[in-house]
Structure formats: C-alpha cells, structure tokens
Write a protein that holds these residues in place. Structure first.
Motif, mmCIF file in Angstrom:
data_model
loop_
_atom_site.group_PDB
_atom_site.id
_atom_site.type_symbol
_atom_site.label_atom_id
_atom_site.label_comp_id
_atom_site.label_asym_id
_atom_site.label_seq_id
_atom_site.Cartn_x
_atom_site.Cartn_y
_atom_site.Cartn_z
ATOM 1 N N GLY A 7 0.795 -1.228 0.000
ATOM 2 C CA GLY A 7 0.000 0.000 0.000
ATOM 3 C C GLY A 7 0.819 1.266 0.000
ATOM 4 N N GLY A 8 2.137 1.149 -0.110
ATOM 5 C CA GLY A 8 2.988 2.326 -0.042
ATOM 6 C C GLY A 8 2.816 3.278 -1.204
ATOM 7 N N THR A 9 2.558 2.745 -2.408
ATOM 8 C CA THR A 9 2.398 3.637 -3.560
ATOM 9 C C THR A 9 1.120 4.465 -3.451
ATOM 10 N N VAL A 10 0.190 4.031 -2.614
ATOM 11 C CA VAL A 10 -1.041 4.793 -2.373
ATOM 12 C C VAL A 10 -0.836 5.796 -1.251
ATOM 13 N N ARG A 11 -0.289 5.332 -0.131
ATOM 14 C CA ARG A 11 -0.229 6.177 1.072
ATOM 15 C C ARG A 11 0.939 7.161 1.065
ATOM 16 N N LEU A 12 2.083 6.766 0.517
ATOM 17 C CA LEU A 12 3.257 7.633 0.608
ATOM 18 C C LEU A 12 3.023 8.990 -0.068
ATOM 19 N N PRO A 13 2.559 9.059 -1.329
ATOM 20 C CA PRO A 13 2.328 10.383 -1.919
ATOM 21 C C PRO A 13 1.217 11.159 -1.235
ATOM 22 N N ARG A 14 0.252 10.458 -0.659
ATOM 23 C CA ARG A 14 -0.829 11.135 0.042
ATOM 24 C C ARG A 14 -0.314 11.830 1.293
ATOM 25 N N ILE A 15 0.668 11.237 1.933
ATOM 26 C CA ILE A 15 1.158 11.760 3.208
ATOM 27 C C ILE A 15 2.284 12.771 3.029
ATOM 28 N N VAL A 16 3.223 12.499 2.128
ATOM 29 C CA VAL A 16 4.387 13.390 1.999
ATOM 30 C C VAL A 16 4.361 14.219 0.725
ATOM 31 N N GLY A 17 3.352 14.019 -0.131
ATOM 32 C CA GLY A 17 3.304 14.733 -1.402
ATOM 33 C C GLY A 17 3.996 13.937 -2.499
ATOM 34 N N GLU A 18 3.572 14.189 -3.734
ATOM 35 C CA GLU A 18 4.086 13.396 -4.849
ATOM 36 C C GLU A 18 5.591 13.568 -5.040
ATOM 37 N N GLY A 19 6.082 14.803 -4.910
ATOM 38 C CA GLY A 19 7.504 15.031 -5.127
ATOM 39 C C GLY A 19 8.372 14.286 -4.135
ATOM 40 N N ASN A 20 8.052 14.378 -2.855
ATOM 41 C CA ASN A 20 8.819 13.656 -1.848
ATOM 42 C C ASN A 20 8.686 12.149 -2.017
ATOM 43 N N ALA A 21 7.484 11.697 -2.380
ATOM 44 C CA ALA A 21 7.278 10.261 -2.585
ATOM 45 C C ALA A 21 8.130 9.752 -3.742
ATOM 46 N N MET A 22 8.169 10.506 -4.839
ATOM 47 C CA MET A 22 9.002 10.125 -5.976
ATOM 48 C C MET A 22 10.472 10.057 -5.562
ATOM 49 N N ASP A 23 10.918 11.041 -4.813
ATOM 50 C CA ASP A 23 12.308 11.093 -4.366
ATOM 51 C C ASP A 23 12.648 9.867 -3.524
ATOM 52 N N LEU A 24 11.823 9.586 -2.518
ATOM 53 C CA LEU A 24 12.113 8.461 -1.629
ATOM 54 C C LEU A 24 12.067 7.124 -2.364
ATOM 55 N N ALA A 25 11.007 6.927 -3.142
ATOM 56 C CA ALA A 25 10.795 5.618 -3.759
ATOM 57 C C ALA A 25 11.743 5.350 -4.914
ATOM 58 N N LEU A 26 12.058 6.370 -5.712
ATOM 59 C CA LEU A 26 12.873 6.153 -6.905
ATOM 60 C C LEU A 26 14.371 6.209 -6.620
ATOM 61 N N SER A 27 14.766 6.890 -5.555
ATOM 62 C CA SER A 27 16.192 6.951 -5.205
ATOM 63 C C SER A 27 16.599 5.833 -4.254
ATOM 64 N N GLY A 28 15.679 5.412 -3.390
ATOM 65 C CA GLY A 28 16.011 4.427 -2.374
ATOM 66 C C GLY A 28 16.875 4.975 -1.266
ATOM 67 N N ARG A 29 17.033 6.304 -1.219
ATOM 68 C CA ARG A 29 17.937 6.896 -0.236
ATOM 69 C C ARG A 29 17.346 6.826 1.172
ATOM 70 N N THR A 30 18.208 6.971 2.164
ATOM 71 C CA THR A 30 17.822 6.939 3.571
ATOM 72 C C THR A 30 17.705 8.367 4.098
ATOM 73 N N VAL A 31 16.630 8.637 4.817
ATOM 74 C CA VAL A 31 16.457 9.943 5.451
ATOM 75 C C VAL A 31 16.430 9.747 6.963
ATOM 76 N N ASP A 32 16.963 10.733 7.670
ATOM 77 C CA ASP A 32 16.962 10.666 9.126
ATOM 78 C C ASP A 32 15.669 11.238 9.691
ATOM 79 N N ALA A 33 15.564 11.232 11.002
ATOM 80 C CA ALA A 33 14.315 11.646 11.652
ATOM 81 C C ALA A 33 13.971 13.095 11.351
ATOM 82 N N GLU A 34 14.965 13.975 11.341
ATOM 83 C CA GLU A 34 14.686 15.390 11.122
ATOM 84 C C GLU A 34 14.198 15.647 9.714
ATOM 85 N N GLU A 35 14.775 14.977 8.726
ATOM 86 C CA GLU A 35 14.290 15.154 7.350
ATOM 87 C C GLU A 35 12.903 14.545 7.196
ATOM 88 N N ALA A 36 12.672 13.418 7.852
ATOM 89 C CA ALA A 36 11.337 12.817 7.819
ATOM 90 C C ALA A 36 10.303 13.762 8.416
#
Length: 230
Positions: free
Chosen positions: A135-164
């Motif tokens: 369900g991540g492709t549904v909920r992630l853009p809804r919660i963080v916005g499409e741009g952030n969702a694309m960044d997280l999902a397509l890069s696979g990068r790790t973000v820390d608590a403050e960036e989250a």
C-alpha cells in the motif's frame, strides 16, 4: 514474533524478531493482523524490539516466491495495512531505529508516526529490483506529497528523523516515541473514536463535512451540562 502488552488505555504491539530487524514473514503478517484486530484499547502503539522498527518483508522469504505466491504475499501485506488503517483505535507508530520498505508502509497506515532521533527511513526496494507493495504507492504520496514520494521511492535513499519530520513523514521527533501514545490515550475515549475516522480523509468533502457535523453534535449532546464548567 508479535507480542502484545496492555498498559492502561494503550495496547503495545511489538514486532519481536530483533535478530532479523523485525522483518515479517507471512506467519508474522498473520500474527500482526490478529494482534491489531484483537486490541480493545482506545490507543495502540506499534513498535519494534531492538535496534530497528521493522525491515519490512523478510527477503529470505521473498526470494523463494513464485509469481502467484508473490501476489498473495503483497495482498497479505496490504490487508494488514488496511487492518491498521481501519482500526477504531488510534494507532501510533513509535519508530526507534530503522524503518525500511514494508516497515515504512506499515507506519504509513498508522494514524500517527512518531520518531526517535535514532530513526531512519528508506524505501530500498528499488535498489533490489523491487518496490514496496503493501500500500505504499497509495499512502506515501498522500502523506508526503508526490515530489517527496518520488524522491524516496525512486532513489532508495535513507532519510533521518529530522528530514522525515520536514517532509511530513513523521509528526514528531522525541526521545520517547511511545510516550505520545500515552499522551493521546489520556484524552476522552469517545472524542478519539469520533475524531479519528473524520481525519482519515475518506469520501467526498460533502460526505466528510456531514460526518463531521454529526459527530460534533453527538459529542455535544453527550457532554450536555458539562462543557464550559470550570
């Protein structure tokens, strides 16, 4: 693999497989589904044992799945996420340590996501030729916005608590994420039960506004003669 303890008005549901960073097998998903469904407290706190919140799906299991079995495993994970999302309790994800893949997706299904300073988040599936399918492709853009969702999902990068926190993936960073569950549980149970589904953003605006009016009126009637008294 899943442990439940009740402290007052909070049920603590713990993913208890620390040697595998609380990665979930099909049996683990079934146990989590049953544990969430069995809770009768107004607040549920979902947390992980050890140094991780949840590493997501157990890759030793995923690597041996046929196409049909992989479809069933994705459906199972989606069902568990819906159980969390549809729970009448307020579900708080207390994230201390790593949340990866399906662990992020389970957190996304919760009402509140609270991180410790040690929490980290990543959708690493793309690095392995996969992606999260609980369900991540549904909920992630809804919660963080499409741009952030694309960044997280397509890069696979790790973000820390403050960036989250900045992107809205979590609502708070605190040394004691479980304390937020206790904080919520201290509030009026009937108000929590009425308010939580209204904030879930389901249905049309007109339907939601109607539900909001009706829930508000029901609470006012319940508290008749009490409100405004000092």
């Amino acid at each position: 693999m899943i442990e439940t303890t009740v402290e007052g008005r909070v049920a603590f549901v713990t993913l208890d497989r620390p040697r595998r960073r609380n990665a979930l097998t099909p049996d683990g998903l079934d146990a989590l589904d049953a544990a969430i469904g069995a809770c009768e407290t107004p607040v549920i706190c979902l947390r992980g044992e050890g140094a991780a919140f949840c590493a997501g799906a157990d890759l030793d299991v995923v690597g041996d799945l046929t196409r049909e079995e992989a479809t069933a495993f994705a459906e199972q994970g989606q069902r568990v996420a819906r159980t969390i999302e549809d729970s009448p309790a307020v579900v708080v994800a207390a994230i201390d340590g790593a949340a990866r893949g399906g662990g992020v997706e389970l957190a996304l299904a919760c009402d509140l996501r609270v991180a410790s300073p040690a929490a980290t988040f990543a959708e690493t599936g793309v690095q392995l030729g996969l992606f999260g399918a609980w369900g991540g492709t549904v909920r992630l853009p809804r919660i963080v916005g499409e741009g952030n969702a694309m960044d997280l999902a397509l890069s696979g990068r790790t973000v820390d608590a403050e960036e989250a926190l900045r992107m809205g993936l979590v609502s708070r960073v605190t040394d004691d994420p479980t304390g937020v569950a206790r904080e919520v549980a201290a509030n009026d149970r009937a108000a929590l039960e009425r308010l939580q589904p209204l904030l879930r953003n389901r249905g049309s605006d007109a339907d939601r506004e109607r539900d909001e009016r009706e829930a508000f009126a029901a609470l006012v009637a319940r508290n008749a003669g009490v409100l405004g008294d000092d």
